[in-house]
Design a protein around this motif. Structure first.
Motif, short mmCIF file in Angstrom:
data_model
loop_
_atom_site.label_atom_id
_atom_site.label_comp_id
_atom_site.label_asym_id
_atom_site.label_seq_id
_atom_site.Cartn_x
_atom_site.Cartn_y
_atom_site.Cartn_z
N PRO A 88 -19.17 -10.86 24.77
CA PRO A 88 -17.95 -11.46 24.20
C PRO A 88 -16.69 -11.03 24.93
CG PRO A 88 -19.40 -10.65 22.46
CD PRO A 88 -19.97 -10.16 23.75
N ALA A 89 -16.64 -9.75 25.33
CA ALA A 89 -15.44 -9.25 26.01
C ALA A 89 -15.24 -9.96 27.34
CB ALA A 89 -15.57 -7.74 26.22
N LEU A 90 -16.33 -10.17 28.10
CA LEU A 90 -16.21 -10.84 29.40
C LEU A 90 -15.95 -12.33 29.22
CD1 LEU A 90 -16.26 -10.56 32.43
CD2 LEU A 90 -18.74 -10.84 32.39
N GLN A 91 -16.50 -12.93 28.18
CA GLN A 91 -16.27 -14.36 27.96
C GLN A 91 -14.80 -14.65 27.72
OE1 GLN A 91 -18.93 -15.65 24.83
NE2 GLN A 91 -20.55 -16.18 26.28
N VAL A 92 -14.12 -13.75 27.00
CA VAL A 92 -12.68 -13.91 26.79
C VAL A 92 -11.94 -13.88 28.12
CG1 VAL A 92 -10.61 -12.83 25.81
CG2 VAL A 92 -12.71 -12.96 24.45
N ALA A 93 -12.31 -12.92 28.99
CA ALA A 93 -11.67 -12.81 30.30
C ALA A 93 -11.96 -14.04 31.15
CB ALA A 93 -12.16 -11.54 31.01
N MET A 94 -13.19 -14.58 31.06
CA MET A 94 -13.57 -15.77 31.83
C MET A 94 -12.78 -16.99 31.38
SD MET A 94 -17.69 -15.06 31.97
CE MET A 94 -18.14 -16.66 32.66
N GLN A 95 -12.59 -17.14 30.07
CA GLN A 95 -11.82 -18.28 29.55
C GLN A 95 -10.37 -18.20 30.01
OE1 GLN A 95 -12.41 -18.06 25.32
NE2 GLN A 95 -14.57 -18.68 25.44
N GLU A 96 -9.79 -16.99 29.97
CA GLU A 96 -8.40 -16.82 30.42
C GLU A 96 -8.27 -17.14 31.90
OE1 GLU A 96 -7.29 -12.86 29.41
OE2 GLU A 96 -7.08 -13.27 27.26
N TYR A 97 -9.26 -16.69 32.68
CA TYR A 97 -9.24 -16.93 34.13
C TYR A 97 -9.38 -18.41 34.43
CZ TYR A 97 -10.38 -16.24 39.08
OH TYR A 97 -10.37 -16.28 40.45
N GLN B 18 -8.45 -20.93 32.55
CA GLN B 18 -7.20 -21.61 32.23
C GLN B 18 -6.12 -21.31 33.27
OE1 GLN B 18 -6.28 -20.29 28.27
NE2 GLN B 18 -7.98 -21.42 27.32
N GLN B 19 -6.09 -20.05 33.70
CA GLN B 19 -5.07 -19.64 34.67
C GLN B 19 -5.26 -20.33 36.01
OE1 GLN B 19 -5.11 -15.43 35.43
NE2 GLN B 19 -3.45 -15.51 36.89
N LYS B 20 -6.53 -20.44 36.47
CA LYS B 20 -6.83 -21.01 37.78
C LYS B 20 -7.21 -22.48 37.71
CE LYS B 20 -6.44 -17.07 40.05
NZ LYS B 20 -5.42 -16.85 41.09
N ASN B 21 -7.25 -23.03 36.48
CA ASN B 21 -7.64 -24.43 36.28
C ASN B 21 -9.04 -24.70 36.86
OD1 ASN B 21 -7.29 -27.04 35.34
ND2 ASN B 21 -6.30 -27.74 37.23
N LEU B 22 -10.02 -23.87 36.46
CA LEU B 22 -11.39 -23.99 36.94
C LEU B 22 -12.31 -24.36 35.78
CD1 LEU B 22 -11.56 -20.73 39.11
CD2 LEU B 22 -11.21 -23.07 39.95
N SER B 23 -13.44 -24.96 36.13
CA SER B 23 -14.44 -25.29 35.13
C SER B 23 -15.25 -24.05 34.76
CB SER B 23 -15.38 -26.38 35.65
OG SER B 23 -16.17 -25.87 36.71
N ASP B 24 -15.99 -24.12 33.66
CA ASP B 24 -16.81 -22.99 33.23
C ASP B 24 -17.84 -22.64 34.29
OD1 ASP B 24 -15.41 -22.89 30.92
OD2 ASP B 24 -16.93 -23.86 29.67
N ASP B 25 -18.45 -23.66 34.90
CA ASP B 25 -19.48 -23.42 35.92
C ASP B 25 -18.88 -22.74 37.14
OD1 ASP B 25 -21.45 -24.50 34.36
OD2 ASP B 25 -21.36 -26.49 35.28
N GLN B 26 -17.69 -23.11 37.51
CA GLN B 26 -17.03 -22.48 38.67
C GLN B 26 -16.73 -21.01 38.39
OE1 GLN B 26 -13.81 -25.40 38.95
NE2 GLN B 26 -14.48 -25.92 41.05
N VAL B 27 -16.29 -20.72 37.16
CA VAL B 27 -16.00 -19.33 36.79
C VAL B 27 -17.29 -18.52 36.76
CG1 VAL B 27 -15.10 -17.81 35.00
CG2 VAL B 27 -13.92 -19.94 35.52
N LYS B 28 -18.36 -19.12 36.21
CA LYS B 28 -19.64 -18.42 36.16
C LYS B 28 -20.14 -18.11 37.57
CE LYS B 28 -21.37 -20.14 31.72
NZ LYS B 28 -22.39 -20.98 31.05
N ALA B 29 -19.97 -19.05 38.48
CA ALA B 29 -20.39 -18.83 39.86
C ALA B 29 -19.59 -17.69 40.49
CB ALA B 29 -20.21 -20.11 40.68
N GLU B 30 -18.28 -17.63 40.16
CA GLU B 30 -17.45 -16.55 40.72
C GLU B 30 -17.84 -15.20 40.12
OE1 GLU B 30 -12.71 -15.80 41.59
OE2 GLU B 30 -13.48 -17.82 41.17
N VAL B 31 -18.15 -15.19 38.83
CA VAL B 31 -18.60 -13.96 38.18
C VAL B 31 -19.91 -13.49 38.80
CG1 VAL B 31 -19.50 -12.98 36.03
CG2 VAL B 31 -17.40 -14.33 36.00
#
Length: 806
Positions: free
Chosen positions: A227-236, A238-251
């Motif tokens: 849950p803690a990382l999911q919050v950070a991923m959602q904020e990131y 929104q900030q970078k205007n990326l999709s969930d899949d793109q953020v997951k790939a970066e993580v």
């Protein structure tokens, strides 16, 4: 032992002799665990196994302990010398001998209740074949190497494949007299002992093997679901205007960059390679206080190893020692600079996870790293990180970097169930391979980037470098520290979000300082460090061999009589033996004249030897200050001495990480004065101190060890006195320039003497102690401190400082 068993034991001795190479934990169980060879001993094993029995027999023979295969004679009766809490496992079916050994325990207890019977030591011994923890999501148990409830057929396979990775772990002996002192029945006591033994062996298996490993895809899934990382991923996102899949790939990429890929097989190979390497490099490794850490691991603590950082060898040495001490090597926080091929993949399999030098500007990276660290804590993996951040270039402890400690505290605030304990570790060497490059870097040369070429260059220089030293310091319970510092800390626990309460920074700072103090409290005094201290303390770095030996003897007595800390290790050798060892390592020049042999250091060697002297400088700071007070300041009474110490101890305490409370300080000063009196350096007549003329030269050498520190203090303070409103940055620059001049004129060889970071830390401490106000102006009490420091210096040095400022 029946004839049938005896026959099988005789048959197994030969194959075990050739196939099994047992490693003892601890190395000297009789000394470390207080096992009395002269008292009757009964061994307790986990499972009835003839292979284990024969392997234990060989170890006992080497330790000159009674053999488990020979019966114990108690009065006119013979009883077996070993007991097992579980019966022999058949190839098929289950073990049905659950009560067999309860009955044997009961018989022994009943027999020992007779008044004429002497006490018997119960010594638990655990045998491990390999160190494979298994994987958390395995569905099929390995048929060959799983040691849990192994039948004789599987035991044969284990001996064939893992015979050279057999670990024999002795534990503290238990007195049977104490056990049977209760009014319980014999059978009840036997049942209790059996339960305790089962739990004990279970905990030992956890300590030796560690938690089950996670496959990387399982680790990725756990991180993503946090849950803690999911919050950070959602904020990131929104900030970078990326999709969930793109953020997951970066993580996922960040996890690949950070995460270890722990391999038990590599550890077994590494054990052999490192054993060869240490034998090639060193004459041995001295280890102190390992049992306290083994006990922590057995008690189920989450252990964080926090060693000092002298060399790249630290990564290998400490993990190797921990492995050989019967514990699971920790996951290691390593700088990203060490992830180069081929070292990076090897280090990852050895438990290294990599971190960038800074987390600034990348919140997602920081969140992934924190969550990865939390997963390690939460899953029971021990961790190791260096609080200094980088390797010390001067041999002194560096000011701690608090980032990892802060994340550890924040991990506790996530609600980790296991208590967290930090274990400070002192690491020392008779020879640090990088020490030459350190001095080049201190002179301004750029740090060479780690590479394959560097590794090859290092391997070509392999030779015998004396000994290595690993001293485990006093553990620090994080929970107790928080209870003392912040009683309400439990209110900040939140498993979902990272917490940054107002008390976090000061608490982390105090914890970091305590870690550094406990590292210094576990220092190893060695032939090299002590000889370097003396030779660098005499004029022109030249001293008669006989004088040096006498001074070494003096210091050894001083260290033993005025004990700085219970955890420091002092060699049980004479000054003559210590010097012989130092000369053997070719650190000093030996020449001869008409009066005998002379020991000296040229300028280049003197710079190198300051590194080793600085390892133990904190042990002699107060004895040297007291000696200087008598020799140069004309101190005659305890009141005058206390006035000097009261002004200077807070500054020395901060710089050298000395952790004595006011009460401990007073006791330590008493001990030093008693020791100096007993060694006939001073006399004490109704509180009036007088220097003993016959031994004044020895007292003068002792007074020299604090001189460079006091000279640095005098430089800063004299500039402050001359320029009362000087800004801190300008004060640092002016102090640096004057320190370099003093170094050139008076031949001061220590690189840290004019190091800007050391000067800056001292200036910061002056402000902390109230010598500098908020607008960088110095306060009146600076004048009193200047007077005290000036009175402790050599007149010619003080004159140079005054002339340079005119």
């Amino acid at each position: 032992m029946t004839n049938s068993l005896s026959r099988w034991v005789n048959i197994l001795r030969w194959p075990v002799r050739f196939l099994v190479r047992s490693k003892l934990v601890p190395k000297d169980p009789c000394a470390e665990l207080n096992i009395d060879r002269h008292k009757p001993i009964v061994y307790v094993l986990k499972t009835e196994s003839l292979t284990d029995l024969v392997a234990l027999e060989r170890i006992c023979k080497s330790l000159k302990l009674p053999l488990p295969t020979q019966p114990l004679q108690l009065g006119e009766r013979k009883i077996p010398r070993y007991f097992c809490v579980q019966g022999r496992v058949p190839v098929f079916g289950k073990n049905n001998d659950a009560n067999k050994f309860i009955n044997r325990f009961s018989e022994l207890i009943n027999f020992l209740r007779q008044p004429e019977q002497q006490d018997v030591q119960i010594v638990p011994v655990a045998l491990f074949w390999g160190r494979k923890p298994g994987r958390e999501d395995d569905t099929v148990k390995a048929a060959v190497i799983a040691d849990e409830q192994a039948s004789w057929l599987r035991k044969i396979m284990m001996v064939l494949f893992l015979g050279r990775d057999n670990f024999v772990r002795f534990s503290q002996p238990i007195s049977m007299v104490e056990l049977i002192a209760s009014r319980s029945s014999d059978e009840r006591i036997a049942h209790k002992l059996s339960r305790l033994a089962r739990f004990h062996f279970h905990r030992q298996a956890q300590t030796m093997l560690g938690p089950k490993l996670l496959y990387r895809n399982s680790l990725d899934q756990r991180l993503m679901k946090s849950p803690a990382l999911q919050v950070a991923m959602q904020e990131y996102a929104q900030q970078k205007n990326l999709s969930d899949d793109q953020v997951k790939a970066e993580v996922s990429k960040l996890v690949d960059e950070i995460a270890a890929n722990y391999s038990e097989r590599l550890l077994r190979i590494g054990d052999r390679v490192l054993t060869w390497l240490w034998n090639k490099l060193y004459k041995g490794i001295n280890i102190s206080n390992a049992e306290r850490v083994r006990q922590l691991a057995q008690d189920g603590e989450e252990i964080i190893f926090v060693p000092c950082h002298r060399s790249h060898m630290d990564y290998l040495l400490l993990s190797y020692v921990i492995y050989r001490q019967g514990m699971v090597p920790p996951h290691i926080a390593a700088g990203i600079n060490l992830s180069f091929w081929p070292a990076g993949p090897i280090f990852r399999r050895g438990g290294a996870f990599f971190m960038r030098r800074t987390f600034k500007g990348n919140k997602l990276y920081a969140a992934v790293f924190r969550e990865y660290l939390h997963q390690l804590f939460n899953n029971g993996y021990s961790v190791k990180y260096f609080t200094e951040g980088g390797r010390s270039r001067t041999g002194r402890l560096l000011s701690p970097k608090t980032g990892m400690i802060a994340m550890t505290v924040q991990g506790a605030l996530r609600g980790i169930e296991r208590p967290i304990t930090l274990v400070p570790v002192y690491l020392g060497y008779d020879h640090v391979m990088e020490v030459g490059t350190y001095h080049s870097e201190l002179k301004g040369k750029s740090k060479e980037k780690e590479s394959v070429g560097q590794v090859v260059k290092t391997l070509r220089k392999l030779k015998n470098f004396g000994r290595g030293y690993v001293n485990f310091g006093q553990p620090i319970s994080l929970n107790k520290h928080l209870d003392n510092e912040v009683p309400q800390w439990h209110e900040s626990i939140n498993p979902m979000e990272q917490q940054k309460p107002s008390w976090l920074t000061p608490t982390v700072n105090s914890l970091a300082n305590k870690v550094m103090v406990n590292i210094n409290n576990a220092a190893a005094v060695t032939a090299i460090t002590l000889s370097a201290l003396v030779v660098l303390g005499v004029e022109r770095r030249v001293i008669a061999k006989s004088t040096l030996e006498a001074q070494l003897d003096l210091y050894l007595k001083l260290l033993r009589q005025a004990r700085y800390s219970a955890d420091i290790t002092i060699p049980e050798l004479s000054g003559k033996e210590l010097l012989a060892h130092a000369i053997e390592l070719k650190k000093f020049t030996v020449s001869e004249d008409d009066l005998g042999q002379v020991i000296s250091l040229d300028i280049s060697s003197a710079v190198t030897m300051t590194y080793y002297r600085n390892n133990i400088l904190h042990l002699f700071a107060l004895p040297s200050l007291i000696a200087a007070s008598f020799v140069y300041h004309g101190v005659k009474t305890r009141e005058q001495l206390d006035n000097v110490i009261e002004q200077l101890y807070p500054l020395l305490k901060n710089e050298l990480f000395i952790g004595l409370s006011q009460q401990e300080l007073a006791t330590y000063v008493d001990d030093i004065l008693l020791s100096l009196t007993a060694l006939e350096l001073i006399s004490d007549s109704d509180g009036q101190y007088t220097i003993m003329t016959a031994h004044k030269p020895q007292l003068m050498i002792l007074a020299q060890h604090i001189q460079e520190t006091l000279e640095r203090y005098a430089i800063v303070l004299k500039i402050m006195q001359k320029k009362p409103h000087i800004e801190r940055s300008a004060l640092n620059n002016d102090s640096h320039a004057l320190a370099k001049r003093l170094s050139n004129i008076h031949g001061i060889n220590a690189p840290e003497f004019f190091d800007k970071q050391v000067l800056s830390s001292f200036i910061s401490e002056l402000k902390e102690q109230g010598y500098i106000d908020h607008d960088d102006s110095h306060l009146p009490k600076v004048d009193q401190l200047v007077e005290t420091v000036s009175g402790l210096l050599l007149p010619n040095v003080l004159a140079t400082i005054k002339v340079s400022l005119n």
